[in-house]
Each structure stands twice: as C-alpha cells, then as structure tokens.
Write a protein that holds these residues in place. Sequence first.
Motif, mmCIF file in Angstrom:
data_model
loop_
_atom_site.group_PDB
_atom_site.id
_atom_site.type_symbol
_atom_site.label_atom_id
_atom_site.label_comp_id
_atom_site.label_asym_id
_atom_site.label_seq_id
_atom_site.Cartn_x
_atom_site.Cartn_y
_atom_site.Cartn_z
ATOM 1 N N ALA A 1 -6.386 -4.202 -8.988
ATOM 2 C CA ALA A 1 -5.124 -3.649 -8.481
ATOM 3 C C ALA A 1 -4.922 -2.208 -8.942
ATOM 4 O O ALA A 1 -4.427 -1.373 -8.184
ATOM 5 C CB ALA A 1 -3.957 -4.513 -8.939
ATOM 6 N N LEU B 1 -4.931 -3.472 -1.814
ATOM 7 C CA LEU B 1 -4.067 -4.625 -2.053
ATOM 8 C C LEU B 1 -2.713 -4.482 -1.357
ATOM 9 O O LEU B 1 -2.117 -5.480 -0.969
ATOM 10 C CB LEU B 1 -3.881 -4.862 -3.553
ATOM 11 N N CYS C 1 -0.325 -11.975 0.401
ATOM 12 C CA CYS C 1 -0.602 -12.960 -0.637
ATOM 13 C C CYS C 1 -0.188 -14.329 -0.106
ATOM 14 O O CYS C 1 0.922 -14.487 0.404
ATOM 15 C CB CYS C 1 0.156 -12.637 -1.918
ATOM 16 N N LEU D 1 0.037 -8.070 -1.539
ATOM 17 C CA LEU D 1 -0.684 -8.550 -2.718
ATOM 18 C C LEU D 1 -0.510 -7.618 -3.919
ATOM 19 O O LEU D 1 -0.471 -8.082 -5.057
ATOM 20 C CB LEU D 1 -2.173 -8.723 -2.380
ATOM 21 N N ALA E 1 -7.343 -11.083 -5.109
ATOM 22 C CA ALA E 1 -7.686 -9.722 -5.540
ATOM 23 C C ALA E 1 -9.182 -9.593 -5.798
ATOM 24 O O ALA E 1 -9.804 -8.609 -5.378
ATOM 25 C CB ALA E 1 -6.896 -9.359 -6.792
#
Length: 154
Positions: free
Chosen positions: A82, A89, A94, A107, A126
């Motif tokens: 991240a 991301l 998510c 995410l 991730a």
Amino acid sequence: MKRAIILGSSAAAILALAYLWPTFGASSVGDGGVRGSMCIAGHCCCARQAKAETVAAIGANERLTLDPNQFIGPAKQAYQVAEKNPALLAQLHCYCGCDRTLGHQNLLDCYRGDHGSRCEICMGEALMAQQLSEQGSPVEQIRDALRRHYAGEN
C-alpha cells in the motif's frame, strides 16, 4: 385548515429529507465529504477520483498509509504494498465488506488505519494485486482476478 396541515407536513418532510440525505442517500468518506454509491457489482465508480486524490497526496508528501514497520508478517507486507503503490490500491475494490461497515471507498482505505492488519481478505487482495502488477497485468485484469477470487466470500 387542511391545506395548512398538508403544506406544513410537506415542508417538514422536505427539510427532514434534506437533513438526512447525506446519511442515507450517499456514502461519506473519511474527510467528511460525500460521494455517491461507490461500487456496483464490484466496479468502482470513484476509482478515478480516488486515484487523483492519491496522486495529489503523494505530491504533497502526506503519508497515505500507516507505517508498515508497525506490523509483522503478511500484514507488514500488505502495508508495504500500500505504501509503495497507493495508486493501484486506490483503483481496487475490497471484498471484505468494509465498504458497507467502515465506509471504505477502495482497497487503499483499508491501509489508512489498522483494518488491513486484521483482515485476511484485505491482506490477500493487496498481495495478489502486487503480484499481478509485477507480472505486468493491467488494472482491469487485476480487478477481475480479485473479483473472481474474493467476491464469493463476501
């Protein structure tokens, strides 16, 4: 008299709706702003806006995630992903349900706080996104792979 009651009730209903609209009619984000519904069947309609906000924050040298060194194991690896690739991301949904329970928009939001360190789905997404990105997969293919792998669990 009846007309006054009807007009008064209508005005009260309109005011109540205007007051409650941000709560029930749109999703709020961490900065207090309001956005429309984020995802429809896993497709993020706010991905471009989230990416633009992420790029702007990187340019301003703001920390977008918690420090990966606070964690160990897969959590640390996920926070490193991240931190190194927030723009990726920010474009991914998510599938753990945090969009509904925590108001996450993508995410990356899982890694702005400690949620990503406690959720195996977030960590898995991730790490999978990083692996696919390193293999040269475009973001659309990464989204599809995450949806195929994680959407059934949610």
